[in-house]
Design an enzyme around this catalytic site. Sequence first.
Site, PDB file in Angstrom:
ATOM      1  N   GLU A 204      58.198  58.838  23.586  1.00  0.00           N
ATOM      2  CA  GLU A 204      58.937  60.083  23.334  1.00  0.00           C
ATOM      3  C   GLU A 204      60.333  60.012  23.948  1.00  0.00           C
ATOM      4  OE1 GLU A 204      55.165  63.161  22.983  1.00  0.00           O
ATOM      5  OE2 GLU A 204      56.751  63.563  24.427  1.00  0.00           O
TER       6      GLU A 204
ATOM      7  N   GLU B  31      48.900  44.766  22.852  1.00  0.00           N
ATOM      8  CA  GLU B  31      50.328  44.889  22.533  1.00  0.00           C
ATOM      9  C   GLU B  31      51.164  43.985  23.429  1.00  0.00           C
ATOM     10  OE1 GLU B  31      53.934  48.235  22.400  1.00  0.00           O
ATOM     11  OE2 GLU B  31      51.865  48.869  22.772  1.00  0.00           O
TER      12      GLU B  31
ATOM     13  N   THR C  16      58.742  48.499  29.871  1.00  0.00           N
ATOM     14  CA  THR C  16      59.837  47.721  30.440  1.00  0.00           C
ATOM     15  C   THR C  16      59.322  46.773  31.526  1.00  0.00           C
ATOM     16  OG1 THR C  16      60.331  49.346  32.175  1.00  0.00           O
ATOM     17  CG2 THR C  16      61.438  49.635  30.047  1.00  0.00           C
TER      18      THR C  16
END
Length: 389
Positions: free
Chosen positions: A129, A243, A366
Amino acid sequence: MIDMYFTEEHNLFRESLKDFLQKEVVPHIEEWEDTGKIDRAIWNKFGEMGFFGLMTSEAYSGLDLDLFYTTIFLEELQKINSGGFAAAMWAHQYLAMTYLNKLADHEQKKAYLEPSVLGDKIGCLGVSEPFGGSDVAAMRTTAEKKDDVYIVNGSKTFITNGVYGDYIILAAKTDKDAGHKGISMFVMDRNAKGVTASKLNKLGWRASDTAELAFDNVEVPASNLLGKENEGFGYIMEAFSLERLVMGINAHARAEFALDYALQYMSEREAFGKAIDQFQALRHRLVDLYSDMLLCKQFNYATVAQMEKGAYVVKEATISKLKSTKMADEVIYNCLQFLGGYGYIEDYPMARLSRDSRLGPIGGGTSEILKEILAKIIVDKKEYKKRTV
């Protein structure tokens, strides 16, 4: 070296995929990079070849193959020099479809998963978001239940396939006061009333569409809830391992591609009467880079093998992404330098590679976030356990 991971069947699959990409994808890459839109027909061709069904059961038109087929799929996509095209393909199969494979009921799988396998529907994952970034628990998008529908309001950003896709695997708060324990997962039609998409202008990954999505009183049928209500955070955390491993594999593959190209170029480029691959400063630097790439590659393969056996590889997948993406950026930066002025010219692959690679340490968590996760595991002895339900 004896290959511990890939069988003859794997190798045949790799050759088939390479041939397909060279014939059906590579001739169109420049156009898709320029327009920022991938021809819809290629999705159907991928589906016809079975490339989107590697992790899906045969009951829904998949192939139900081991994770080393996925590894090959990811590696070869990195070697056609379009990080954006590769991202569109793997985000569809390993972000969106992962949730359908694991959580969807039969009706949901027939409506969304099987068409995804066939390339008839394109999926995206809506978790990040504008105000949350890597802080999943802080999401503000809400889904309020009213009778037989959920009313969704909020926004998502950095959504690969969010502009031209057909459905969104959406995370939203179903209990606003429960923190991370109030998140649920849904499958939402991209063209539902109240959904709008704004295309983001990116530094790299130019061929893929990346969107900021807004939801204004969007009605989602209660039957589109994936899994159990308020269990979404656990689903997301479990999916993160795949992922991050995907992004680690992507990184070692693009680094290997860069090194192969640089080696070929250096063997042909002459300076002061000899090929530049004969200059010690360049030879030794390239050896260091190749060694770093191979270490990451072998670690990633070992992690794939653990995951294939059912291990919950949170630590290993996090290390994979953290180290492999950093390595890839360093390798590609130096390979660009090996090409000299030609490295800075768009007609050569390193310019695009350097832009596309830079997202590696950012997307999917990150590097700073990953280090904190690893600190909790290594320093604080926190244990992440696989869901049992």
